[in-house]
Design an enzyme around this catalytic site. Structure first.
Site, short mmCIF file in Angstrom:
data_model
loop_
_atom_site.label_atom_id
_atom_site.label_comp_id
_atom_site.label_asym_id
_atom_site.label_seq_id
_atom_site.Cartn_x
_atom_site.Cartn_y
_atom_site.Cartn_z
N LYS A 22 -34.01 -15.52 -64.38
CA LYS A 22 -33.39 -14.38 -65.07
C LYS A 22 -32.23 -13.82 -64.24
O LYS A 22 -31.14 -13.59 -64.76
CB LYS A 22 -34.45 -13.28 -65.29
CG LYS A 22 -33.88 -11.95 -65.71
CD LYS A 22 -34.96 -10.91 -65.93
CE LYS A 22 -35.32 -10.08 -64.73
NZ LYS A 22 -34.30 -9.11 -64.27
N ASN A 23 -32.50 -13.59 -62.94
CA ASN A 23 -31.50 -12.92 -62.12
C ASN A 23 -30.31 -13.81 -61.76
O ASN A 23 -29.34 -13.32 -61.17
CB ASN A 23 -32.13 -12.34 -60.85
CG ASN A 23 -32.96 -11.10 -61.16
OD1 ASN A 23 -32.97 -10.63 -62.30
ND2 ASN A 23 -33.65 -10.58 -60.15
N CYS A 116 -34.22 4.74 -62.67
CA CYS A 116 -35.17 3.86 -63.34
C CYS A 116 -36.50 4.02 -62.64
O CYS A 116 -36.60 4.73 -61.64
CB CYS A 116 -34.69 2.42 -63.33
SG CYS A 116 -34.89 1.58 -61.78
N ARG A 121 -31.47 4.03 -57.65
CA ARG A 121 -30.62 2.85 -57.81
C ARG A 121 -29.17 3.15 -58.20
O ARG A 121 -28.72 2.82 -59.30
CB ARG A 121 -31.25 1.88 -58.82
CG ARG A 121 -32.58 1.35 -58.35
CD ARG A 121 -33.19 0.40 -59.34
NE ARG A 121 -32.71 -0.97 -59.18
CZ ARG A 121 -33.13 -1.97 -59.92
NH1 ARG A 121 -34.00 -1.78 -60.87
NH2 ARG A 121 -32.66 -3.19 -59.72
N ASP A 304 -39.26 -8.10 -55.16
CA ASP A 304 -39.77 -8.48 -56.49
C ASP A 304 -41.12 -9.20 -56.44
O ASP A 304 -41.67 -9.54 -57.49
CB ASP A 304 -38.73 -9.35 -57.23
CG ASP A 304 -37.56 -8.53 -57.75
OD1 ASP A 304 -37.61 -7.30 -57.68
OD2 ASP A 304 -36.59 -9.14 -58.25
N ARG A 396 -39.37 -8.63 -70.58
CA ARG A 396 -37.99 -8.63 -70.09
C ARG A 396 -37.75 -9.79 -69.14
O ARG A 396 -36.64 -10.30 -69.06
CB ARG A 396 -37.70 -7.33 -69.32
CG ARG A 396 -37.51 -6.12 -70.18
CD ARG A 396 -37.08 -4.94 -69.33
NE ARG A 396 -36.06 -5.37 -68.37
CZ ARG A 396 -35.87 -4.84 -67.18
NH1 ARG A 396 -36.59 -3.82 -66.79
NH2 ARG A 396 -34.95 -5.29 -66.37
C1 UD1 Z 1 -31.36 -7.01 -57.80
C2 UD1 Z 1 -32.32 -7.72 -58.71
C3 UD1 Z 1 -33.68 -7.05 -58.63
C4 UD1 Z 1 -34.16 -6.95 -57.19
C5 UD1 Z 1 -33.10 -6.33 -56.30
C6 UD1 Z 1 -33.44 -6.38 -54.82
C7 UD1 Z 1 -30.88 -8.56 -60.47
C8 UD1 Z 1 -30.44 -8.46 -61.89
N1 UD1 Z 1 -31.80 -7.65 -60.06
O1 UD1 Z 1 -31.21 -5.67 -58.26
O2 UD1 Z 1 -34.61 -7.82 -59.40
O3 UD1 Z 1 -35.33 -6.15 -57.12
O4 UD1 Z 1 -31.85 -7.03 -56.46
O5 UD1 Z 1 -33.68 -7.69 -54.41
O6 UD1 Z 1 -30.47 -9.44 -59.75
N2 UD1 Z 1 -27.92 0.38 -53.72
C9 UD1 Z 1 -27.11 1.48 -53.50
N3 UD1 Z 1 -25.85 1.49 -54.04
C10 UD1 Z 1 -25.38 0.46 -54.80
C11 UD1 Z 1 -26.20 -0.67 -55.03
C12 UD1 Z 1 -27.48 -0.68 -54.47
O7 UD1 Z 1 -27.51 2.42 -52.82
O8 UD1 Z 1 -24.24 0.53 -55.29
C13 UD1 Z 1 -29.29 0.34 -53.15
C14 UD1 Z 1 -30.37 0.29 -54.22
O9 UD1 Z 1 -30.71 1.57 -54.70
C15 UD1 Z 1 -31.51 -0.38 -53.46
C16 UD1 Z 1 -30.76 -1.38 -52.54
O10 UD1 Z 1 -29.43 -0.89 -52.45
O11 UD1 Z 1 -32.18 0.57 -52.68
C17 UD1 Z 1 -30.73 -2.80 -53.04
O12 UD1 Z 1 -30.36 -2.82 -54.39
P1 UD1 Z 1 -29.61 -4.04 -55.08
O13 UD1 Z 1 -29.71 -5.27 -54.24
O14 UD1 Z 1 -28.26 -3.59 -55.51
O15 UD1 Z 1 -30.52 -4.26 -56.38
P2 UD1 Z 1 -29.99 -4.77 -57.75
O16 UD1 Z 1 -28.82 -5.67 -57.51
O17 UD1 Z 1 -29.86 -3.65 -58.72
#
Ligand code: UD1
Length: 416
Positions: A22-23, A116, A121, A304, A396
């Site tokens: 999915k990711n 969420c 996030r 995850d 999902r």
């Molecule tokens: C992706 C995965 C999700 C997984 C996560 C961490 C997808 C679609 N989803 O989510 O399944 O659980 O990686 O491996 O690939 N953060 C910030 N600012 C930002 C972006 C992130 O503070 O602009 C923080 C987030 O709140 C979190 C951390 O960074 O605490 C990591 O998040 P991130 O790797 O961005 O997660 P996703 O990409 O949303």
């Protein structure tokens, strides 16, 4: 609201095919926005998030045709450069249209995702990165309104490792003017899968899979064929389910090289693992031993998989500590596991689980995608019937989960 009814106490045995990730599929579908030709994908999983992304891209004007696991996307005629709130709130990955839209069309209007179940996030790193590349960004009425003439290559350091942040900026940089260097980039295999699709589309990307990715922007990208990598989290989830319930299962179409940390932890729990080509077998004929887990960005233990290991630890021999370092509120499954009799204490980002000999079936409620998987695992291992409510979370991200588990001998059915 659909539910799953699980009769616990049966071991899992047999073979299960692993679906496309999915990711990896979600960002790669967004990459189709970067050119006017057709991007042909194979091994696309049949999931609700994929259907949501499909609707989002279609309402922008992307022509999409599907045939089983194959999908062809053509962004020749894009009419709307917008990702509305309704779609972003159900699937945060919709933020991944921001980079490609801005790079190719010079404008994008994307709803802010909001909070969420697993934490706040934010997407500030996506926004800062695009600003560093010259985009003008306003936040208006809950929307990110981004504009630029042409994005310019830049050196961008991520304060935190962000998977979709890295992917968004990598897609944007693929069509920017000049060289972009992403530092402290995510090393997740899904980032590498996106990079290899972009390279097939004509992008110039070096270092994907390391923490420094260098992208030399191109004026134009073209169509390509790409096969989505296997889902490592689905793989890990089935392996943990078999380790918790006992049995002997073989995953086919899987990749062990991207699951190393998870496989090591399963071996520590007492499972016998064998890898041969694209199959991974797990045999477990005793009660698992408790294993400590600490989540961190790849190649460390994946957040995850945290909830699933927590479920296994609830019935393990001994006590385990589970530390969540990525998301601040990712213990929503704890309350539900306790309803089955699990003994878990939480202090901040640490959960201490005292393994008990037996869980007892009850009605429980899924709160997010991976939490739902942990509840199913606990239900499979529990004595008696467990009802898992709100399984739309599960749909999902897990393809035909009850059919796959039934084929392995689980007593599980969907109540519509
Ligand atoms: C992706 C995965 C999700 C997984 C996560 C961490 C997808 C679609 N989803 O989510 O399944 O659980 O990686 O491996 O690939 N953060 C910030 N600012 C930002 C972006 C992130 O503070 O602009 C923080 C987030 O709140 C979190 C951390 O960074 O605490 C990591 O998040 P991130 O790797 O961005 O997660 P996703 O990409 O949303």
């Amino acid at each position: 609201m659909q539910r799953l009814a699980i009769q616990g106490g049966f071991s899992l045995n047999g073979e299960v095919g692993i679906s496309g990730a999915k990711n990896a599929a979600l960002p790669i579908m967004c990459a189709s926005l970067l050119c006017g030709n057709t991007l042909r994908l194979d091994n696309v999983p049949d999931l609700n998030d994929i259907a949501t992304m499909r609707r989002l891209l279609q309402q922008m004007g992307v022509a999409i045709e599907s045939n089983g696991k194959q999908m062809a996307l053509s962004a020749a005629h894009i009419g709307k450069l917008e990702a509305p709130y309704d779609m972003v709130k159900t699937m945060r990955a919709a933020i991944l249209v921001l980079g490609p839209l801005l790079a190719r069309f010079g404008e994008a209007l994307v709803s802010l995702p909001g909070g969420c179940a697993i934490g706040s996030r934010p997407v500030d790193l996506h926004i800062k990165g695009l600003q560093a590349m010259g985009a003008e960004i306003q936040i208006e009425h809950g929307y990110i309104h981004a504009k630029c003439k042409r994005l310019k290559g830049a050196r961008i350091f991520f304060d935190l490792v962000s998977v979709t942040g890295t992917e968004n900026l990598m897609m944007a940089a693929a069509m920017a003017d000049g060289v972009t260097v992403l530092e402290n980039a995510a090393r997740e295999p899904e980032v590498m899968d996106l990079a290899s699709c972009l390279i097939a589309m004509g992008a110039c990307i070096e270092g994907a899979g390391s923490d420094t990715i260098t992208i030399t922007g191109r004026d134009k990208l073209h169509g390509a064929n790409h096969c989505i990598m296997p889902d490592r989290i689905e793989s890990g989830t089935f392996l943990v389910a078999a380790a918790a319930s006992g049995g002997n299962i073989t995953l086919t179409d899987a990749r062990a090289d991207i699951l190393e940390n998870v496989l090591e932890k399963l071996q520590e729990a007492g499972a016998v693992i064998n890898v041969s080509g694209s199959t991974i077998s797990l045999r477990m004929n005793k009660r698992p031993l408790a294993v400590n887990v600490r989540t961190a960005p790849y190649p460390a233990f994946p957040t995850d998989m945290q909830a699933q290991f927590m479920a296994m630890n609830t019935i393990a021999e001994g006590s385990a500590m589970v530390v969540e370092t990525i998301f601040e509120n990712r213990f929503m499954h704890v309350q539900e596991l306790r309803r089955l009799g699990a003994q878990i204490e939480v202090e901040g980002n640490t959960a201490v689980i005292k393994g008990c000999a037996q869980l007892e079936g009850a009605t429980i409620m899924a709160t997010d995608l991976r939490a739902s998987a942990s509840l199913v695992i606990a239900g499979l291992a529990a004595q008696g019937e467990t009802i898992v409510d709100r399984i739309y979370h599960l749909d999902r991200g897990y393809e035909h989960i009850e059919a796959k588990l039934s084929a392995l001998g689980a007593q599980i059915r969907r109540i519509r």
